[in-house]
Scaffold this motif. Structure first.
Motif, PDB file in Angstrom:
ATOM      1  N   GLN B  96      11.401  25.347  27.589  1.00 31.43           N
ATOM      2  CA  GLN B  96       9.974  25.356  27.948  1.00 31.43           C
ATOM      3  C   GLN B  96       9.264  26.600  27.416  1.00 31.43           C
ATOM      4  O   GLN B  96       8.042  26.657  27.374  1.00 31.43           O
ATOM      5  N   ARG B  97      10.047  27.601  27.075  1.00 32.83           N
ATOM      6  CA  ARG B  97       9.445  28.857  26.617  1.00 32.83           C
ATOM      7  C   ARG B  97       9.031  28.824  25.159  1.00 32.83           C
ATOM      8  O   ARG B  97       8.400  29.765  24.671  1.00 32.83           O
ATOM      9  N   ILE B  98       9.426  27.776  24.454  1.00 32.53           N
ATOM     10  CA  ILE B  98       9.100  27.722  23.028  1.00 32.53           C
ATOM     11  C   ILE B  98       7.606  27.447  22.843  1.00 32.53           C
ATOM     12  O   ILE B  98       7.060  26.505  23.413  1.00 32.53           O
ATOM     13  N   LEU B  99       6.961  28.289  22.078  1.00 35.84           N
ATOM     14  CA  LEU B  99       5.524  28.174  21.840  1.00 35.84           C
ATOM     15  C   LEU B  99       5.282  27.591  20.453  1.00 35.84           C
ATOM     16  O   LEU B  99       6.159  27.678  19.583  1.00 35.84           O
ATOM     17  N   LEU B 104       8.467  32.797  21.305  1.00 33.03           N
ATOM     18  CA  LEU B 104       9.104  32.744  22.620  1.00 33.03           C
ATOM     19  C   LEU B 104       8.151  33.343  23.658  1.00 33.03           C
ATOM     20  O   LEU B 104       7.720  34.487  23.525  1.00 33.03           O
TER      21      LEU B 104
END
Lengths: 278, 278
Positions: B96-99, B104
């Protein structure tokens, strides 16, 4: 943990409680961890409570009920707060601090961990019972203070920036007008940083016109959040009418006179000792 | 202060010592404040010492001689550090942290007081005996961590900025090239902020090419100061050759794969447990 004696228990309770302000700690779990009866732990906590009162560094609150326990509430007595703030005024009144243009040099103070910690405890005492979810500040100079307040309240810090970065992810971008310089500035906040319907506390080092605080109020609305408190270390006496109305300041800066080499700064009305009319 | 008993004395010593890391506290003055014999205080301090060891939250050092006394040295054992860092890696590995763009999201971590405090204690343990005078960082994201390290080392924080402000007073302005983006950036530091011939510790949240750290080394030279340590929370595995050579990192980021939704991050070589080859 291996069995520890009363002396150690009390020191440990002191450390656990004061290191996690606001966290409700259950007597039952302490009693398990420390292999001692609940009644013993309760006596130990009374000792910690009395000691905190003697030292004037906060208090222990008892929360009744099944989910209850004890928690540490940071903050100083009014007398201690006044004494800290008056010492700070003495430091800030040193004419060596006057910068070209009649500005006041105070980076050494607002970046000094010990001073910042004391100031943060004063703010924490004020805002502890307001149900705050986040401390918010705008980069850069207020960050250490805002971080220390967040630590005292044991809640996350959120930093509003002037430029966006890829590592923020999608963000909300708003404009605001600085109250004093009438300059349009940008505020940017990552969409991930605030949960909807949260209460935020805005902390800053300095307030002149109040434009930044007003900008924060507008920005948080975009997140369906509410500014439930505003605290600034120093406000300028002029303009006396700010763009916002509900805030607390610790110090009030009346004048920095470059010619006469005079700095007139004193604790704000909230923190002025009645006995010392300076 | 009114006479206090052993339980209270020990809790108070625990609080005084751990609140002021590195500060040499004289047994004589404790004995006066607490109206107890030096030998008693010495026994009390042994109890605090043992308790700190049990809790793995630092140690007490004895400094001999007339100016001597005891002081608290922050830091964790290697095992505890590894456990903290591995938990941090687990948090950071959440896809979920991947932008967008393969970045990150980690603002929630680097602005979280409790996590920051733990990370700062690891750094403090590392750099405590290096005779550091200031912690230096560059705005913005590393400020909470740098402030917490400064607090653990009980020394001032200094913040290098990208734009100058009137309230900084006269300042030194240098250019540097970011190691990864090859972009020329500006570093500005108030002339009043560092005393000549000081040792500084540079702390940052993230290092890719090492350009910022190199810029700080150049900038501090203008103040006749020396960078005596560099600590970053996360370094990227690539490029493996940084623009600087002496630094420590706590975590190593190998890859953020936007397509496969994989984040590969682990404790740096210094903090990898031999038993867990992940």
């Amino acid at each position: 943990m291996e069995k520890i004696n009363r002396n150690e228990r009390i020191a440990l309770l002191m450390k656990c409680l004061t290191d996690s302000p606001g966290e409700i700690m259950n007597l039952g779990s302490f009693s398990e961890i420390l292999s001692s009866a609940k009644s013993t732990i309760s006596e130990d906590i009374d000792i910690v409570k009395n000691l905190l009162a003697k030292l004037d560094i906060g208090s222990i609150e008892t929360i009744p009920g099944a989910q209850g326990g004890v928690r540490f509430v940071p903050g100083f007595s009014k007398e201690k707060s006044i004494s800290i703030l008056q010492k700070l005024c003495d430091k800030l009144s040193d004419s060596q601090r006057i910068l070209p243009g009649g500005y006041l040099y105070m980076l050494d103070i607002i970046y000094d961990p010990k001073l910042v910690r004391d100031i943060a405890s004063i703010f924490a005492g004020h805002f502890f019972h307001k149900g705050i979810d986040y401390v918010v500040t705008v980069e850069t100079k207020g960050i250490p203070l805002a971080f220390a307040v967040a630590e005292c309240l044991n809640i996350p810090l959120v930093i509003v920036r002037h430029n966006s970065e890829a590592t923020d992810g999608p963000s909300v971008n708003t404009k605001y007008i600085s109250g004093s310089a009438k300059k349009i500035q940008t505020m940017i906040l990552s969409l991930r940083s605030l949960k909807r319907n949260s209460k935020v506390l805005f902390i800053d080092d300095f307030m002149k016109g109040g434009g930044t605080a007003k900008g924060i109020i507008e920005l948080t609305k975009e997140f369906d959040c509410e500014v439930a408190g505003i605290g600034v270390l120093i406000e300028t006496a002029k303009p006396s009418k700010k763009l916002i109305d509900k805030y607390i300041s610790l110090l009030s800066l009346n004048v920095v006179d470059d010619n006469e080499k005079i700095i007139d700064i004193k604790p704000s009305v909230l923190y002025r000792a009645n006995i010392t009319q300076r």
